[in-house]
Design a protein around this motif. Structure first.
Motif, PDB file in Angstrom:
ATOM      1  N   GLN A  45       0.838  -1.203   0.000  1.00 18.19           N
ATOM      2  CA  GLN A  45       0.000   0.000   0.000  1.00 18.19           C
ATOM      3  C   GLN A  45       0.870   1.249   0.000  1.00 18.19           C
ATOM      4  O   GLN A  45       1.997   1.240   0.495  1.00 18.19           O
TER       5      GLN A  45
ATOM      6  N   GLU B   3     -11.633  -3.211  -2.638  1.00 18.85           N
ATOM      7  CA  GLU B   3     -10.291  -3.777  -2.694  1.00 18.85           C
ATOM      8  C   GLU B   3     -10.109  -4.566  -3.982  1.00 18.85           C
ATOM      9  O   GLU B   3     -11.082  -5.045  -4.573  1.00 18.85           O
ATOM     10  N   PHE B 103      -3.473   0.448  -6.313  1.00 18.09           N
ATOM     11  CA  PHE B 103      -4.155  -0.350  -5.304  1.00 18.09           C
ATOM     12  C   PHE B 103      -3.879  -1.818  -5.635  1.00 18.09           C
ATOM     13  O   PHE B 103      -4.278  -2.304  -6.699  1.00 18.09           O
TER      14      PHE B 103
END
Lengths: 109, 113
Positions: A45, B3, B103
């Protein structure tokens, strides 16, 4: 070719000690630099980017174009900072992010 | 929070077999990526995909590799005839616009025997 270098594979410090994770890059233009973090058993991340000039979780990083460096710093390390840290670069009109080899930070109690 | 999801989390295959790794990017994202990380080495760019075609690819991404977005949600990486050196963690990533903030999924570990 564009390259990101992280000279340290492992950095071990005690809780409360200052931390500096080194990152150097090779690119003649104006890249955008980032630090990514991967905590144990979690996904990679974004931690911070140079253009935002922000401090995240106490970490800061300053882009030094003269030294082509983007070192990550924190004045007082915490145990929860233990993770893999990757410096990354994106440049020009490309859409690909390239990573350094990563530095494992271990913070001991 | 949305996600990126990847399946399988771990796949073991015999050398020479075809493997398909699947990814579901975040739904409104437009750019999709595959990266790989051989154990102990750095995260390496394989390919980026935008507007239903490959945008960029690395020298690693040879004719044995292909990517596809077969429907509106999945993004797949196919390795036609796996080699021992394809053993790695494969990461999918997506982003709405190119900002450098990718991401990532949790990765698919491929083991080639």
């Amino acid at each position: 070719a564009q390259r990101v270098t992280q000279p340290e594979k492992l950095l071990s410090v005690f809780k409360g000690a200052p931390v500096e994770l080194k990152c150097n890059y090779s690119y003649s233009g104006s890249p955008e630099l980032f630090w990514y973090v991967q905590y144990s058993r979690q996904r990679l991340q974004l931690l911070l980017r140079h253009i935002s000039r922000e401090s995240i979780k106490g970490f800061t990083a300053d882009l030094n174009k003269g030294e082509t460096s983007f070192h990550l710093k924190k004045p007082f390390a915490q145990e929860e900072d233990s993770a893999m840290y990757y410096c990354a670069l994106i440049w020009g009109n490309t859409d690909k992010l390239i990573f350094g080899t990563g530095t494992r930070l271990q913070v001991f109690p | 929070e949305p996600e990126v999801t990847q399946t399988p989390s771990h796949q073991v295959t015999q050398m020479g077999q075809e493997v398909i790794l699947r990814c579901v990017p975040i739904s409104n994202h437009l750019y999709f990526y595959w990266y790989r990380q051989i154990l102990g080495q750095k995260v390496e760019f394989l390919v980026s995909f935008y507007n239903n075609e490959i945008s960029e690819k690395s020298e690693i991404f040879d004719d044995q590799f292909s990517v596809e977005r077969p429907d509106g949600s999945n993004f797949t990486l196919k390795i036609r005839s796996t080699k021992l050196e394809d053993s790695a963690m494969y990461f999918c990533a997506s982003v709405l616009i190119v900002t450098g903030e990718l991401f990532f999924g949790e990765g698919s570990r491929l083991t080639v025997l």
